[in-house]
Motif scaffolding. Structure first.
Motif, PDB file in Angstrom:
ATOM      1  N   PRO A   1      42.489  49.319   4.340  1.00  0.00           N
ATOM      2  CA  PRO A   1      41.452  50.259   4.147  1.00  0.00           C
ATOM      3  C   PRO A   1      41.510  51.246   5.076  1.00  0.00           C
ATOM      4  CG  PRO A   1      40.500  48.123   4.142  1.00  0.00           C
ATOM      5  CD  PRO A   1      41.825  47.931   4.677  1.00  0.00           C
ATOM      6  N   VAL A   2      40.976  52.557   4.566  1.00  0.00           N
ATOM      7  CA  VAL A   2      40.964  53.796   5.598  1.00  0.00           C
ATOM      8  C   VAL A   2      40.064  53.592   6.646  1.00  0.00           C
ATOM      9  CG1 VAL A   2      40.037  56.027   5.785  1.00  0.00           C
ATOM     10  CG2 VAL A   2      41.269  55.274   3.564  1.00  0.00           C
ATOM     11  N   SER A   3      39.006  52.676   6.473  1.00  0.00           N
ATOM     12  CA  SER A   3      38.036  52.114   7.865  1.00  0.00           C
ATOM     13  C   SER A   3      38.770  51.293   8.749  1.00  0.00           C
ATOM     14  CB  SER A   3      36.852  51.332   7.060  1.00  0.00           C
ATOM     15  OG  SER A   3      37.226  50.343   6.528  1.00  0.00           O
ATOM     16  N   ALA A   4      39.647  50.465   8.307  1.00  0.00           N
ATOM     17  CA  ALA A   4      40.414  49.752   9.247  1.00  0.00           C
ATOM     18  C   ALA A   4      41.401  50.609  10.010  1.00  0.00           C
ATOM     19  CB  ALA A   4      41.150  48.660   8.270  1.00  0.00           C
TER      20      ALA A   4
ATOM     21  N   GLN B   1      46.076  33.754  -4.258  1.00  0.00           N
ATOM     22  CA  GLN B   1      46.894  32.289  -4.206  1.00  0.00           C
ATOM     23  C   GLN B   1      48.121  32.688  -3.117  1.00  0.00           C
ATOM     24  OE1 GLN B   1      48.523  31.476  -7.946  1.00  0.00           O
ATOM     25  NE2 GLN B   1      48.987  29.402  -7.210  1.00  0.00           N
ATOM     26  N   ASP B   2      48.064  31.523  -2.709  1.00  0.00           N
ATOM     27  CA  ASP B   2      49.309  31.196  -1.439  1.00  0.00           C
ATOM     28  C   ASP B   2      49.153  32.345  -0.295  1.00  0.00           C
ATOM     29  OD1 ASP B   2      50.342  29.170  -2.704  1.00  0.00           O
ATOM     30  OD2 ASP B   2      51.415  30.521  -4.181  1.00  0.00           O
ATOM     31  N   MET B   3      47.974  32.777   0.097  1.00  0.00           N
ATOM     32  CA  MET B   3      47.630  33.753   0.983  1.00  0.00           C
ATOM     33  C   MET B   3      47.196  33.334   2.024  1.00  0.00           C
ATOM     34  SD  MET B   3      49.447  36.784   0.083  1.00  0.00           S
ATOM     35  CE  MET B   3      48.525  38.182   0.748  1.00  0.00           C
ATOM     36  N   ILE B   4      47.090  33.745   3.387  1.00  0.00           N
ATOM     37  CA  ILE B   4      46.448  33.175   4.641  1.00  0.00           C
ATOM     38  C   ILE B   4      45.793  34.212   5.058  1.00  0.00           C
ATOM     39  CG2 ILE B   4      46.827  32.605   7.010  1.00  0.00           C
ATOM     40  CD1 ILE B   4      49.146  30.987   5.921  1.00  0.00           C
ATOM     41  N   ALA B   5      44.362  34.094   5.592  1.00  0.00           N
ATOM     42  CA  ALA B   5      43.464  35.204   6.146  1.00  0.00           C
ATOM     43  C   ALA B   5      43.406  34.862   7.587  1.00  0.00           C
ATOM     44  CB  ALA B   5      42.090  35.019   5.547  1.00  0.00           C
ATOM     45  N   LEU B   6      43.760  35.734   8.316  1.00  0.00           N
ATOM     46  CA  LEU B   6      43.605  35.765   9.963  1.00  0.00           C
ATOM     47  C   LEU B   6      42.544  36.825  10.362  1.00  0.00           C
ATOM     48  CD1 LEU B   6      44.845  34.764  12.795  1.00  0.00           C
ATOM     49  CD2 LEU B   6      46.654  36.745  12.598  1.00  0.00           C
ATOM     50  N   PRO B   7      41.838  36.261  11.165  1.00  0.00           N
ATOM     51  CA  PRO B   7      40.392  37.523  11.458  1.00  0.00           C
ATOM     52  C   PRO B   7      41.448  38.506  12.490  1.00  0.00           C
ATOM     53  CG  PRO B   7      39.866  35.202  11.912  1.00  0.00           C
ATOM     54  CD  PRO B   7      41.466  35.041  11.447  1.00  0.00           C
ATOM     55  N   ILE B   8      40.986  39.862  12.302  1.00  0.00           N
ATOM     56  CA  ILE B   8      41.552  40.585  13.076  1.00  0.00           C
ATOM     57  C   ILE B   8      40.630  41.843  13.153  1.00  0.00           C
ATOM     58  CG2 ILE B   8      42.136  42.104  11.007  1.00  0.00           C
ATOM     59  CD1 ILE B   8      44.695  43.136  12.579  1.00  0.00           C
ATOM     60  N   GLY B   9      40.621  42.178  14.713  1.00  0.00           N
ATOM     61  CA  GLY B   9      39.449  43.288  15.304  1.00  0.00           C
ATOM     62  C   GLY B   9      38.254  42.695  15.446  1.00  0.00           C
TER      63      GLY B   9
ATOM     64  N   VAL C   1      39.928  49.774  13.371  1.00  0.00           N
ATOM     65  CA  VAL C   1      40.566  48.458  13.861  1.00  0.00           C
ATOM     66  C   VAL C   1      42.003  48.678  14.553  1.00  0.00           C
ATOM     67  CG1 VAL C   1      41.199  46.139  13.053  1.00  0.00           C
ATOM     68  CG2 VAL C   1      39.009  47.128  12.279  1.00  0.00           C
ATOM     69  N   LEU C   2      42.593  49.512  13.489  1.00  0.00           N
ATOM     70  CA  LEU C   2      44.221  49.519  13.935  1.00  0.00           C
ATOM     71  C   LEU C   2      44.511  50.338  15.417  1.00  0.00           C
ATOM     72  CD1 LEU C   2      45.950  49.457  10.769  1.00  0.00           C
ATOM     73  CD2 LEU C   2      45.773  47.618  12.242  1.00  0.00           C
ATOM     74  N   PRO C   3      43.694  51.264  15.560  1.00  0.00           N
ATOM     75  CA  PRO C   3      43.790  52.234  16.814  1.00  0.00           C
ATOM     76  C   PRO C   3      43.972  51.126  18.227  1.00  0.00           C
ATOM     77  CG  PRO C   3      42.558  53.477  15.353  1.00  0.00           C
ATOM     78  CD  PRO C   3      42.519  52.021  14.864  1.00  0.00           C
TER      79      PRO C   3
END
Length: 304
Positions: free
Chosen positions: A100-103, A152-160, A107-109
């Motif tokens: 997302p634009v917000s991330a 399906q078959d996806m993993i979620a990892l906390p970021i930020g 987050v990414l900077p």
């Protein structure tokens, strides 16, 4: 005569992108070379795979069936070739993230510069948009989302940051002129600056205090496309056009400078920070594996 692997790859890229130009941008190639590759593949197979118009490129029935079978197969080929990456001193290759634009802004900077410094042979490509897309179907390796609903078959990892807030604010001049709300429902009498998603949806403004949740649908003089034109709404709020609700981190510079004044702060709602989504397969491409490891190593230092 067997089909050329490069031609098959070109077909998949064009079919997924919905056009030769978009596929060429993603592959750092030319639209003409991709077009020639697809024509060569169609000639080899003796069947039309894509219907081409001036406005779009869509798979034929034969093309759609080939795409369904080729996608996973080419993914396995890429994974097999990427095993060689493990023998390098440093991982190399391209990592594509859909966010997302917000991330991309909030987050990414804090992540991208140190990651690129740690892995100089990795090329990071960020696709920032606020429409909900299938990350893998869009040709990306992983994505960032603000909820933990797993595909399906996806993993979620906390970021930020793990906890964020929606802030409501307006310029002091506007509040001096129009009054300061004491309750979220007071916003119904104010000029509010709204955002609309690409889907056309407009979320209600949600507030919470001591277990009480209040949702309002305020109106106002400006509606912007969320993400692409959010900064225009912020500028309008600073100029005194009305009240805005947005990520607290997005508004923080203006809150700290005094250009915007907090409104209804005891009611600001907290929500979970974003997650990095990536396929749950055993072998990840080396660039993605490096990024996942980098994010996991950062977790203890990520604040709320």
């Amino acid at each position: 005569m067997p089909a050329n692997l490069a031609d098959l790859t070109a077909f998949v890229a064009v079919a997924r992108a919905g056009g030769f130009r978009d596929a060429a941008r993603k592959m750092d190639g030319s639209a003409s070379s991709l077009s020639e590759a697809v024509r060569r593949l169609e000639s080899t197979l003796g069947v039309r795979l894509l219907n081409r118009t001036t406005r779009s490129v869509m798979p034929t029935e034969a093309g759609a069936r080939l795409l369904d079978r080729l996608g996973p197969a080419l993914g396995e080929v890429e994974a097999a070739l990427d095993v060689v990456n493990g023998f390098r001193d440093r991982p190399a290759g391209t990592l594509r993230l859909n966010v997302p634009v917000s991330a991309a802004r909030l987050v990414l900077p804090h992540i991208v510069p140190p990651f690129l410094a740690a892995y100089p042979d990795i090329r990071l490509e960020i696709i920032a948009e606020d429409s909900f897309v299938d990350v893998l179907a869009a040709g990306c390796d992983a994505g960032i989302r603000y909820d933990e609903r797993l595909e399906q078959d996806m993993i979620a990892l906390p970021i930020g940051p793990r906890v964020q807030r929606y802030a409501t604010a307006a310029s002091p001049a506007y509040l001096d002129r129009c009054g300061r709300p004491d309750h979220p429902r007071d916003l119904l009498a104010h000029a509010c600056l709204r955002g609309r998603f690409a889907s056309g949806a407009m979320n209600a403004w949600e507030f919470e205090r001591d277990g009480e949740i209040v949702m309002v649908e305020p109106s106002g003089p400006l509606v912007v496309r969320i993400g692409a034109a959010t900064d225009l709404a912020v500028d309008a709020a600073v100029a005194g056009c009305g009240v805005i609700q947005l990520f607290e981190d997005w508004l923080r510079p203006h809150l700290e400078s005094g250009a915007l004044e907090p409104v209804l702060e005891p009611w600001w709602q907290r929500f979970s920070g974003p997650f990095l989504y990536y396929p749950g397969r055993h072998h990840l491409p080396a660039p993605l594996r490096a990024f996942v490891d980098f994010i996991q190593a950062q977790q203890p230092s990520m604040g709320g």
